[in-house]
Scaffold this motif. Structure first.
Motif, PDB file in Angstrom:
ATOM      1  N   PRO A   1      -3.500  62.793 -24.519  1.00 51.32           N
ATOM      2  CA  PRO A   1      -4.227  63.373 -25.655  1.00 51.32           C
ATOM      3  C   PRO A   1      -4.089  64.885 -25.689  1.00 51.32           C
ATOM      4  N   ASP A   2      -4.392  65.477 -26.821  1.00 47.43           N
ATOM      5  CA  ASP A   2      -4.361  66.930 -26.953  1.00 47.43           C
ATOM      6  C   ASP A   2      -5.373  67.572 -26.008  1.00 47.43           C
ATOM      7  N   GLY A   3      -5.033  68.758 -25.521  1.00 52.14           N
ATOM      8  CA  GLY A   3      -5.973  69.508 -24.705  1.00 52.14           C
ATOM      9  C   GLY A   3      -5.902  69.252 -23.217  1.00 52.14           C
ATOM     10  N   VAL A   4      -5.009  68.339 -22.785  1.00 56.03           N
ATOM     11  CA  VAL A   4      -4.903  68.043 -21.352  1.00 56.03           C
ATOM     12  C   VAL A   4      -4.340  69.234 -20.594  1.00 56.03           C
ATOM     13  N   GLY A   5      -3.375  69.927 -21.174  1.00 57.32           N
ATOM     14  CA  GLY A   5      -2.756  71.065 -20.520  1.00 57.32           C
ATOM     15  C   GLY A   5      -1.247  70.963 -20.578  1.00 57.32           C
TER      16      GLY A   5
ATOM     17  N   GLU B   1     -11.819  57.773 -19.165  1.00 60.37           N
ATOM     18  CA  GLU B   1     -11.369  57.003 -20.322  1.00 60.37           C
ATOM     19  C   GLU B   1      -9.908  57.288 -20.647  1.00 60.37           C
ATOM     20  N   GLN B   2      -9.505  58.548 -20.524  1.00 57.13           N
ATOM     21  CA  GLN B   2      -8.115  58.915 -20.789  1.00 57.13           C
ATOM     22  C   GLN B   2      -7.176  58.334 -19.736  1.00 57.13           C
TER      23      GLN B   2
ATOM     24  N   LEU C   1      -4.047  55.768 -20.334  1.00 57.06           N
ATOM     25  CA  LEU C   1      -2.692  56.053 -19.873  1.00 57.06           C
ATOM     26  C   LEU C   1      -2.125  54.902 -19.059  1.00 57.06           C
ATOM     27  N   VAL C   2      -2.910  54.394 -18.115  1.00 62.08           N
ATOM     28  CA  VAL C   2      -2.387  53.373 -17.219  1.00 62.08           C
ATOM     29  C   VAL C   2      -2.098  52.062 -17.960  1.00 62.08           C
ATOM     30  N   LEU C   3      -2.678  51.894 -19.120  1.00 61.17           N
ATOM     31  CA  LEU C   3      -2.439  50.694 -19.918  1.00 61.17           C
ATOM     32  C   LEU C   3      -1.288  50.863 -20.909  1.00 61.17           C
TER      33      LEU C   3
END
Length: 256
Positions: A90-94, A241-242, A246-248
């Protein structure tokens, strides 16, 4: 819960595991754990992910040949792979950059740090945000490798209740998915004693796939040492939640 993952097997059966693996990076914390936890069985040791630390029905079977990539310098990026992972976040992770933790922490040579990837997006990724540096590691292991590593330990075992005197991981949730996969998420404060290198808190995800292979994703705030690339992140790169999302993602286990 023990974090040790014994990834070295016979060279011919070593798909998905580096010469100097991600597991070496966590060895110091693992040694402290082993000293503090009496009678930890090899079965329990093998039960915990990536590893790494860490998807859908599409899986990479043990017969698939590994994809090989080499990280030439501690912060050298595999642009294609890093960009593909970044596109799933998602946006904002870095800012995401593929790195070699073996080179960063262990001062391994490029040849020693050469990786044999089993999963299509396996790797170690630095995440830079707000002046700090955390890490995501993605590791897919084949059912064939895991069967030999476990020594008879059932793949459906509940990682949230390890038994054998092993303490349960913090905030551990085991989720049996409708298609037969099993997802386990937990928190690890990584408080395993003093040392020249100390890892910060992290989240860990382990997904057991229908064919017996497993995906591990570590979501770390980083580490502190004289080789650190920057301060710890205040929180892991991904929220719980993120990390679950991702893992899915099918892209992490799509067949080559």
């Amino acid at each position: 819960m023990s974090d040790v993952r014994e990834l070295l097997g016979r060279a011919a059966e070593d798909a998905g595991h580096p010469v100097i693996s991600t597991e070496v990076v966590y060895a110091r914390a693992a040694r402290v754990r082993r000293r503090r936890r009496a009678a930890v069985s090899a079965v329990a040791v093998c039960a915990v992910a990536a590893g790494a630390f860490a998807l859908p029905g599409l899986t990479a079977g043990p017969e698939d040949s590994p994809r090989t990539a080499s990280v030439a310098a501690p912060v050298a990026a595999d642009g294609d792979r890093a960009e593909r992972v970044a596109a799933l976040l998602p946006d904002g992770v870095g800012a995401l950059q593929q790195v070699s933790l073996a080179q960063i922490i262990k001062n391994a040579t490029p040849a020693q740090a050469k990786e044999k990837y089993y999963g299509p997006l396996d790797g170690q990724y630095a995440v830079r945000r707000d002046g700090g540096v955390g890490y995501l590691t993605i590791t897919l292991q084949s059912a064939k490798f895991l069967e030999k590593k476990r020594g008879g330990f059932p793949p459906e075992a509940d990682l949230c209740h390890p038994g054998n005197g092993e303490p349960a991981p913090t905030d551990c949730v085991r989720e049996a998915l409708p298609d037969g996969r099993v997802l386990t998420l937990w928190s690890d404060a990584m408080e395993y004693g003093a040392g020249t290198l100390q890892w910060g808190p992290e989240l860990v995800a382990r997904l057991t796939l229908k064919d017996g292979s497993e995906l591990a994703v570590r979501d770390s705030t980083g580490f502190e040492s004289d080789r650190s690339q920057g301060p710890l992140l205040k929180t892991p790169p991904l929220t719980r939640e993120q990390l679950r999302a991702l893992v899915l993602r099918p892209e992490l286990v799509a067949k080559k």
